[in-house]
Motif scaffolding. Structure first.
Motif, PDB file in Angstrom:
ATOM      1  N   GLU A 176       0.829  -1.210   0.000  1.00 16.05           N
ATOM      2  CA  GLU A 176       0.000   0.000   0.000  1.00 16.05           C
ATOM      3  C   GLU A 176       0.864   1.262   0.000  1.00 16.05           C
ATOM      4  OE1 GLU A 176      -3.596   2.215   2.503  1.00 16.05           O
ATOM      5  OE2 GLU A 176      -3.273   0.054   2.745  1.00 16.05           O
ATOM      6  N   ARG A 180       0.567   4.321  -2.629  1.00 16.87           N
ATOM      7  CA  ARG A 180       0.432   5.734  -2.225  1.00 16.87           C
ATOM      8  C   ARG A 180       1.552   6.584  -2.824  1.00 16.87           C
ATOM      9  NH1 ARG A 180      -3.092   7.184   1.720  1.00 16.87           N
ATOM     10  NH2 ARG A 180      -4.212   5.508   2.793  1.00 16.87           N
ATOM     11  N   THR A 181       2.762   6.042  -2.875  1.00 10.69           N
ATOM     12  CA  THR A 181       3.873   6.792  -3.454  1.00 10.69           C
ATOM     13  C   THR A 181       3.656   7.008  -4.947  1.00 10.69           C
ATOM     14  OG1 THR A 181       5.384   5.880  -1.789  1.00 10.69           O
ATOM     15  CG2 THR A 181       6.375   6.848  -3.747  1.00 10.69           C
ATOM     16  N   HIS A 183       0.765   7.247  -6.373  1.00  9.54           N
ATOM     17  CA  HIS A 183      -0.278   8.284  -6.440  1.00  9.54           C
ATOM     18  C   HIS A 183       0.296   9.671  -6.164  1.00  9.54           C
ATOM     19  CE1 HIS A 183      -4.187  10.230  -5.905  1.00  9.54           C
ATOM     20  NE2 HIS A 183      -3.742  10.708  -4.749  1.00  9.54           N
ATOM     21  N   ASP A 184       1.116   9.782  -5.139  1.00 12.94           N
ATOM     22  CA  ASP A 184       1.659  11.086  -4.752  1.00 12.94           C
ATOM     23  C   ASP A 184       2.585  11.674  -5.812  1.00 12.94           C
ATOM     24  OD1 ASP A 184       0.280  10.899  -2.394  1.00 12.94           O
ATOM     25  OD2 ASP A 184       2.006  10.272  -1.189  1.00 12.94           O
ATOM     26  N   ARG A 189      -2.542  13.422  -7.953  1.00  9.65           N
ATOM     27  CA  ARG A 189      -2.282  13.582  -6.516  1.00  9.65           C
ATOM     28  C   ARG A 189      -3.292  14.462  -5.800  1.00  9.65           C
ATOM     29  NH1 ARG A 189       3.238  16.683  -7.484  1.00  9.65           N
ATOM     30  NH2 ARG A 189       3.183  15.192  -9.172  1.00  9.65           N
ATOM     31  N   PHE A 193      -7.077   9.189  -2.974  1.00 11.09           N
ATOM     32  CA  PHE A 193      -6.463   7.859  -2.987  1.00 11.09           C
ATOM     33  C   PHE A 193      -7.283   6.995  -2.044  1.00 11.09           C
ATOM     34  CE2 PHE A 193      -3.931   4.577  -0.990  1.00 11.09           C
ATOM     35  CZ  PHE A 193      -3.241   4.004  -2.048  1.00 11.09           C
TER      36      PHE A 193
END
Length: 448
Positions: A176, A180-181, A183-184, A189, A193
């Motif tokens: 996960e 998230r990374t 996505h960021d 961004r 998320f």
């Protein structure tokens, strides 16, 4: 105000798209051929190029070969079919995204709302690499070992594209955090998320949770409920333990990925969605396909960019960094700092970590609580070798005949392992390399 170049052979389609682009606050120019597109780009560098794949004088992909001409423009491919091949083409060529023709106004709005110059993303990736040198971190991930540096390189390459990512790795390795990374670092961004564990939701509820439902669509549905796809619109949806999703729901997920539309439970009205999917599994997807638990066509559709996370035992160089980070986080929460002794750190390095980074965090939390002084010693740490990670020569041996069906062999192995660990489910799950939710689901199916 941004500037868009629409490269489209059909004049009516180009005019319609130019109007939609103008409605979003962009100036728009059109070109019907590659030659005309090159002239337009030489006159004015566009912020975004909406590029048809099929043009009278060649493939739109050829325009992407001219790096000097493309410069700092974001390129979005337009195609009649959203296929695996299109995703791979877009990734390899450096396109940021693609649109399915006929172009949906909502999809186009989403693309234009995310326009970001490639140089901005490149600068952010460079900043993360600098941070890796200074603080041994890459986004939300900690570590400088060779396996993790390889993971960072893959994240940096794929984050700025729109393709789906399939993350594999043992339970507790940080799938996960990878999602998230990604996505960021992406153009999404600023949008949500959302993460959903497909193995932790009841089969009776998972369709409603993912796609939503209409009021009165089933007993207890007292109001309309937007699902994950609806709430994550414009952002990223992380589907963890994807191989645990029921087969009938896998068909519907495949349709969403191919068409960009879905139906709420109890509705006949399609809803458009603009979501990037990152999927993950702690089991081998190919094995799940062979066992009939995971559709091969869905796997091929999701597995555009595979990314495998190493287990903690294969990146022990990162152990001191992870220990330092977790103790710092615990200390900040609890309002007191504690450090680990060299002997205790050596003990941790000798352990096999069947539960990986998640288990390390839990072990340190317990040791922090149990330690009264400022130094954490060996007393409350696990001993090596881990009983769940290596066979015990004095323990029971399970014999399975050649030709035993995989489902039968798996059942025998799970039940034997559970008995070996005295019905302790958490240790059994760690030994088998599956999540506790997955183990519980199997045991329920076995009636155990």
């Amino acid at each position: 105000m941004g500037h868009a170049l629409i490269v489209e052979e059909d004049a009516d389609t180009a005019r319609t798209m130019a109007k939609l682009v103008a409605d979003e606050g962009f100036s728009a120019a059109t070109a019907r051929t590659l030659d005309e597109a090159r002239r337009q780009m030489a006159l004015q560098q566009p912020d975004v190029v909406l590029l048809d794949l099929r043009l009278p004088d060649g493939s739109g992909m050829s325009l992407l070969d001219d790096a000097e001409l493309i410069g700092n423009s974001e390129v979005v491919l337009m195609t009649e079919h959203a296929s695996l091949e299109t995703s791979i083409q877009a990734l390899r060529a450096g396109a940021a995204d693609y649109l399915i023709k006929p172009v949906s106004p909502r999809q186009l709005q989403g693309i234009l709302s995310r326009v970001m110059k490639p140089s901005v993303l490149q600068d952010e990736v460079r900043s993360l690499h600098d941070d890796l040198q200074r603080r041994s971190r890459f986004g939300l991930l900690v570590g400088t070992s060779a396996p993790m540096v390889q993971v960072y390189e893959q994240i940096a390459r794929v984050a700025g594209t729109s393709v789906t990512v399939f993350v594999t790795g043992e339970s507790g390795t940080g799938k996960e955090l990878v999602a998230r990374t990604v996505h960021d670092l992406s153009r999404r961004r600023a949008k949500p998320f959302l993460a959903v564990n497909c193995g932790a939701i009841s089969p009776q509820l998972i369709e409603s949770e993912i796609f939503g439902h209409e009021k009165g669509s089933f007993t207890g549905a007292e109001r309309q409920h937007p699902g994950f796809f609806e709430r994550a619109h414009g952002g990223t949806l992380f589907l963890d333990e994807i191989t645990e999703m029921p087969l009938d729901l896998q068909v519907k997920l495949l349709r969403v990925l191919e068409t960009g539309t879905f139906l709420r439970v109890g509705s006949t009205t399609p809803i458009e969605t603009d979501v990037r999917v990152v999927a993950a599994s702690n089991r081998d997807p190919a094995e799940a396909v062979a066992q009939g638990r995971f559709r091969d066509d869905l796997w091929y559709r999701l597995n555009v960019f595979p990314l495998e996370l190493p287990p903690l035992r294969e990146r022990l160089d990162d152990l001191p960094l992870l220990v330092e980070r977790f103790l710092q986080e615990i200390g900040e929460r609890e309002g007191a700092a504690k450090r680990i002794t060299p002997a205790a750190l050596q003990r941790l390095a000798q352990y096999r970590w069947p539960g990986n980074v998640r288990e390390l965090r839990n072990v340190l939390q317990r040791a922090w609580v149990m330690t009264t002084g400022p130094e954490i010693g060996e007393q409350w740490l696990p001993r090596a070798p881990a009983p769940a990670s290596a066979p015990d020569p004095g323990g029971p041996v399970l014999q399975i005949a050649v030709g035993t069906p995989l489902a039968t062999a798996e059942r025998q192995l799970i039940l034997a392992t559970l008995e070996h660990f005295g019905q302790h489910r958490q240790r059994t799950a760690a030994a088998l390399g599956v999540s506790l939710a997955t183990l519980s689901k199997r045991l329920k199916a076995y009636g155990a």
